[in-house]
Design a protein around this motif. Structure first.
Motif, short mmCIF file in Angstrom:
data_model
loop_
_atom_site.label_atom_id
_atom_site.label_comp_id
_atom_site.label_asym_id
_atom_site.label_seq_id
_atom_site.Cartn_x
_atom_site.Cartn_y
_atom_site.Cartn_z
N HIS A 144 38.02 40.02 27.64
CA HIS A 144 38.43 40.00 29.00
C HIS A 144 39.23 38.53 29.04
O HIS A 144 38.42 37.49 28.76
CB HIS A 144 37.18 40.29 29.99
N ALA A 145 40.28 38.59 29.32
CA ALA A 145 40.96 37.31 29.54
C ALA A 145 40.60 36.69 30.93
O ALA A 145 40.29 37.35 31.93
CB ALA A 145 42.50 37.55 29.63
N SER A 146 40.36 35.39 30.94
CA SER A 146 40.31 34.82 32.16
C SER A 146 41.28 34.59 33.21
O SER A 146 42.61 34.14 32.52
CB SER A 146 39.94 33.33 32.09
N PRO A 194 44.76 40.50 36.33
CA PRO A 194 43.37 40.32 36.80
C PRO A 194 43.20 39.63 38.23
O PRO A 194 44.25 39.08 38.52
CB PRO A 194 42.87 39.34 35.45
N TYR A 195 42.15 40.09 38.99
CA TYR A 195 41.74 39.56 40.11
C TYR A 195 40.60 39.01 40.19
O TYR A 195 39.65 39.36 39.42
CB TYR A 195 42.03 40.61 41.20
N THR A 196 40.28 38.08 40.93
CA THR A 196 39.01 37.59 41.27
C THR A 196 38.50 38.19 42.31
O THR A 196 39.06 38.76 43.25
CB THR A 196 39.09 35.91 41.55
N SER A 197 36.83 38.06 42.59
CA SER A 197 36.40 38.81 43.73
C SER A 197 36.77 38.22 44.92
O SER A 197 36.90 38.91 45.86
CB SER A 197 34.64 38.81 43.58
N LEU A 227 51.47 39.61 44.55
CA LEU A 227 51.74 38.97 43.39
C LEU A 227 51.16 39.70 42.17
O LEU A 227 50.06 39.92 42.20
CB LEU A 227 51.95 37.55 43.35
N ALA A 228 52.03 39.96 41.20
CA ALA A 228 51.56 40.62 39.89
C ALA A 228 51.69 39.62 38.72
O ALA A 228 52.61 39.09 38.61
CB ALA A 228 52.11 41.67 39.47
N LEU A 229 50.24 39.28 38.32
CA LEU A 229 50.38 38.47 37.19
C LEU A 229 50.76 39.08 35.76
O LEU A 229 50.83 40.45 36.16
CB LEU A 229 48.82 37.73 36.99
N GLN A 230 50.93 38.60 34.57
CA GLN A 230 51.35 39.28 33.79
C GLN A 230 50.56 38.76 32.48
O GLN A 230 51.04 38.02 31.62
CB GLN A 230 52.85 38.99 33.24
N GLU A 231 49.50 39.42 32.31
CA GLU A 231 48.39 38.84 31.20
C GLU A 231 48.51 40.08 30.24
O GLU A 231 48.88 41.22 30.36
CB GLU A 231 46.97 38.98 31.83
#
Length: 405
Positions: free
Chosen positions: A392-394, A35-38, A6-10
């Motif tokens: 950097h956005a969360s 953005p991804y989390t570790s 899935l692709a977020l749209q930030e």
């Protein structure tokens, strides 16, 4: 190789445009960030083998993320590095960088039909990290902002090294980089340091040869490469044996491209000898070094390709007395062997993010400038755009990916 779902749209990268015909979620829309989390990037059930991937076309079979027939330990499928390379007490002054990139079959398709608008070589970015702890558990803390659209080897260029991009097969395969830095003299000895980084060259790199002048004494000849993932069921390597981590052989040979004298050569096994040989595959960087009692002059080194057996000349400083080169010969290649372990790729709608091994800048012994035998300046790295740092956005929470076999 992390498979996306899935692709977020930030808006970290710029103005995010989710207007049609873009389909947010299944597609990453123009100007948008994802953005991804570790934790998500480290999800072992979503990390497939790199062996299934053609890094230039982005093609991989639908079964590339098959985890049946094997179990996971704490490091399975994740980035591997030698503990001694991280130990602060063994690497005083070392600088560490993490790199990641996207590989998408859709971009290759677009570039084939829009060659004048293609920018598929800017998908890699890097960031500096500090490393603490050890000798078993380590902490990584980010330093500064992510440097976007550049591979981590470009961080070495910022220290005075020269980094040059090569595309030996334009339109049919990807790119690699050659970096070098010479320091000295220290008591009549110069230190030669080379790095070869394969961004997305499917051919792979099997050998590296540097010309050496007669009666030149070499010492402290070295080689460094990251460890490879052990074999596991359905990993796409020949007989599921995984790629070899065997260090490259170090020999002196008589003659290499553009040089009839002695050459210092490093090489892995050939494709015919071992399809799983420790070649420089995409997203990895290997180091080569030696000390010599002769000053550097720009001349041609030779890089041999893994899958085809062809070669190309690249310009590097070498301990020779010769005229400065003006033209780099075109790559040559023999017939491409057929890899029996790789299944025929099928189209898929999922882009694939590829994490690459950490690149380590080598500390140099002295800041003394390097003399050359001619007044011709060293070639500079291929210019790449450096985007302005942004905040950097969360990342928003992602839905849990669907279960995989």
């Amino acid at each position: 190789m992390k498979h996306t779902f899935l692709a977020l749209q930030e808006g970290v990268c710029g103005t995010c445009n989710t207007s049609p015909p873009c389909n947010p979620g299944p597609q990453l829309c123009p100007g948008c960030s994802d953005p991804y989390t570790s934790g998500l990037n480290g999800d072992q059930n979503s990390i497939g083998s790199r062996a299934w991937m053609n890094p230039f076309t982005g093609s991989f079979p639908s079964s590339a993320n098959n985890h049946s027939g094997h179990s996971h330990d704490s490091v399975s499928h994740r980035i591997r590095t030698e503990i001694d390379d991280l130990n602060p007490t063994l690497n005083s002054g070392a600088t560490y960088f993490g790199e990641a990139g996207y590989v998408s079959p859709h971009e290759y398709t677009w570039c084939q039909s829009h060659p004048g608008e293609c920018n598929m070589f800017n998908n890699y970015s890097y960031r500096q990290f500090s490393v603490s702890g050890g000798p078993t558990f380590f902490n990584f803390s980010a330093i500064g902002s992510t440097v976007r659209m550049q591979p981590a080897i470009m961080a070495w260029a910022a220290t005075g090294a020269t980094v040059t991009q090569y595309q030996p097969f334009p339109g049919s395969d990807g790119i690699f980089f050659v970096g070098y830095k010479v320091t000295g003299p220290d008591n009549g000895v110069w230190h030669y340091e080379y790095a070869i980084y394969n961004e997305n060259l499917d051919h792979g790199i099997q050998s590296f040869s540097v010309p050496v002048e007669f009666m030149t004494n070499l010492s402290n000849i070295g080689f460094h490469a990251p460890p490879q993932e052990p074999g596991w069921a359905n990993d796409g390597t020949f007989m599921n044996q995984g790629y070899s981590s065997m260090p490259w052989a170090v020999t002196q040979v008589n003659g290499c491209q553009q040089w009839l004298g002695t050459c210092q050569m490093w090489n892995s096994e050939t494709f015919a000898q071992n399809q799983n040989a420790n070649a420089i595959r995409f997203g990895t960087l290997y180091n080569f070094r030696f000390d010599a009692d002769r000053f550097p002059t720009l001349w041609y080194a030779t890089i041999g390709f893994f899958k085809t057996g062809g070669h190309i000349a690249v310009v590097v400083p070498a301990p020779v007395v010769q005229q400065t080169p003006t033209v780099t010969p075109t790559a040559t290649a023999t017939a491409t062997p057929t890899a029996t372990a790789t299944a025929t790729p099928t189209a898929t709608a999922a882009a694939t993010a590829t994490a690459t091994a950490t690149a380590t800048a080598t500390a140099t012994a002295t800041a003394t400038s390097t003399p050359t035998a001619t007044s011709t300046p060293l070639p500079t790295a291929t210019p790449r755009p450096t985007p302005s740092p942004r905040s950097h956005a969360s990342p928003r929470p992602r839905p849990t990916p669907p279960p995989r076999p």
